[in-house]
Scaffold this active site. Structure first.
Site, short mmCIF file in Angstrom:
data_model
loop_
_atom_site.label_atom_id
_atom_site.label_comp_id
_atom_site.label_asym_id
_atom_site.label_seq_id
_atom_site.Cartn_x
_atom_site.Cartn_y
_atom_site.Cartn_z
N SER A 8 3.13 0.83 1.02
CA SER A 8 2.65 2.20 1.17
C SER A 8 3.14 3.05 0.01
O SER A 8 4.21 2.80 -0.54
CB SER A 8 3.17 2.77 2.49
OG SER A 8 2.62 4.03 2.72
N CYS A 9 2.35 4.04 -0.38
CA CYS A 9 2.76 4.96 -1.44
C CYS A 9 2.14 6.33 -1.16
O CYS A 9 1.24 6.43 -0.33
CB CYS A 9 2.34 4.43 -2.81
SG CYS A 9 0.56 4.29 -3.05
N PRO A 10 2.62 7.38 -1.83
CA PRO A 10 2.16 8.73 -1.47
C PRO A 10 0.65 8.97 -1.63
O PRO A 10 0.06 9.64 -0.80
CB PRO A 10 2.94 9.64 -2.43
CG PRO A 10 4.13 8.85 -2.84
CD PRO A 10 3.69 7.42 -2.85
N THR A 16 0.14 0.91 -3.56
CA THR A 16 0.07 0.21 -2.28
C THR A 16 -0.63 -1.14 -2.43
O THR A 16 -0.18 -2.17 -1.91
CB THR A 16 -0.71 1.07 -1.25
OG1 THR A 16 0.02 2.27 -1.02
CG2 THR A 16 -0.93 0.33 0.06
#
Lengths: 102, 152
Positions: A8-10, A16
């Site tokens: 997951s990433c922002p 991701t």
């Protein structure tokens, strides 16, 4: 051996998926079965189920943000890292987990 | 729908001029603005730099993928830009960057578009795909690659 991973990433359109691709490659290299759930801009994909958790030996959480449903992994050995570490050195991350649970 | 449907020839440049990361991001954003993909260049670039400050998008192997999701993006898109000169990008492997794939997505993009952009990110980790892409010297070669590979 069965390993689970969440990436997951922002923003959820780049890191991701690169982390997921590299973890998959790393697992293939080690001959290990892996299931990777991506929590990107499209929400949860390839969602990890209760059955997956029950038969898993360990999990990798590669994320820069709080992942959704972290409590699922409470009873498993979990290696947490930043998402870029899984992009950079997925094999290193996987080996670290394997060493810890072997 | 495949990745080809998101190709915009105005965002593909094989000899892109720029002295540093800042100039290149500004320059590619200009292309996006001029081709009607973003409504506000300043805000989009702000979003891209905010993302850069959280985590470098220099993913190694000479490639950078600056990106953001923003309300000012009117059409999801990506640039494929081969640089005239290598530039520093604070990359994961410490090496300079010679190819820039800038991604833009609206905050309310439908899943289909997001899926295409993320499939591009995913495929970049495939050695054959990545090398074919960065060595391509025509739009036709890129289209062929995207058609062959499709989604992940």
């Amino acid at each position: 051996m069965y390993i689970l991973a969440v990436t997951s990433c922002p923003v959820g359109i780049a890191h991701t998926y690169m982390a997921a691709a590299n973890l998959k490659k790393a697992a293939k290299k080690r001959g290990i079965d892996i299931k990777i759930e991506t929590q990107g801009a499209q929400g949860l994909e390839n969602e990890i189920t209760k059955d997956d958790i029950a038969r898993a030996d360990g999990a990798i959480i590669a994320s820069d943000i709080k992942i959704k449903f972290p409590e699922r992994f409470e009873d498993l050995p979990v290696l947490e890292c930043k998402v870029q570490e899984a992009v950079k050195d997925a094999l290193g991350i996987l080996d670290e987990l394997l060493e810890a649970i072997s | 729908m495949d990745l080809c449907s998101l190709i915009d020839k105005r965002l593909i440049v094989f000899n892109f001029d720029g002295q540093d990361k800042e100039e290149i991001i500004q320059g590619v954003a200009e292309l996006m603005f001029n081709s009607g993909k973003i409504a506000d260049k300043v805000k989009y670039v702000e979003g891209v730099f905010k993302r850069e400050s959280e985590c470098s998008t220099g993913i190694g192997m000479g490639i950078a993928i600056p990106h953001c999701r923003s309300d000012v993006v009117t059409q999801p898109c990506f640039s494929l830009v081969k640089l005239k000169n290598e530039v520093e990008w604070d990359s994961f492997d410490g090496k300079p960057v010679s190819y820039v794939i800038m991604l833009a997505a609206p905050n309310d993009a439908n899943n289909e578009f997001l899926k295409l952009l993320s499939s591009l990110s995913y495929n970049l980790m495939d050695d054959d795909f990545r090398e074919t892409l960065i060595n391509a010297s025509s739009i036709e070669e890129i289209e062929l690659l995207f058609k062959e590979k499709g989604e992940n």
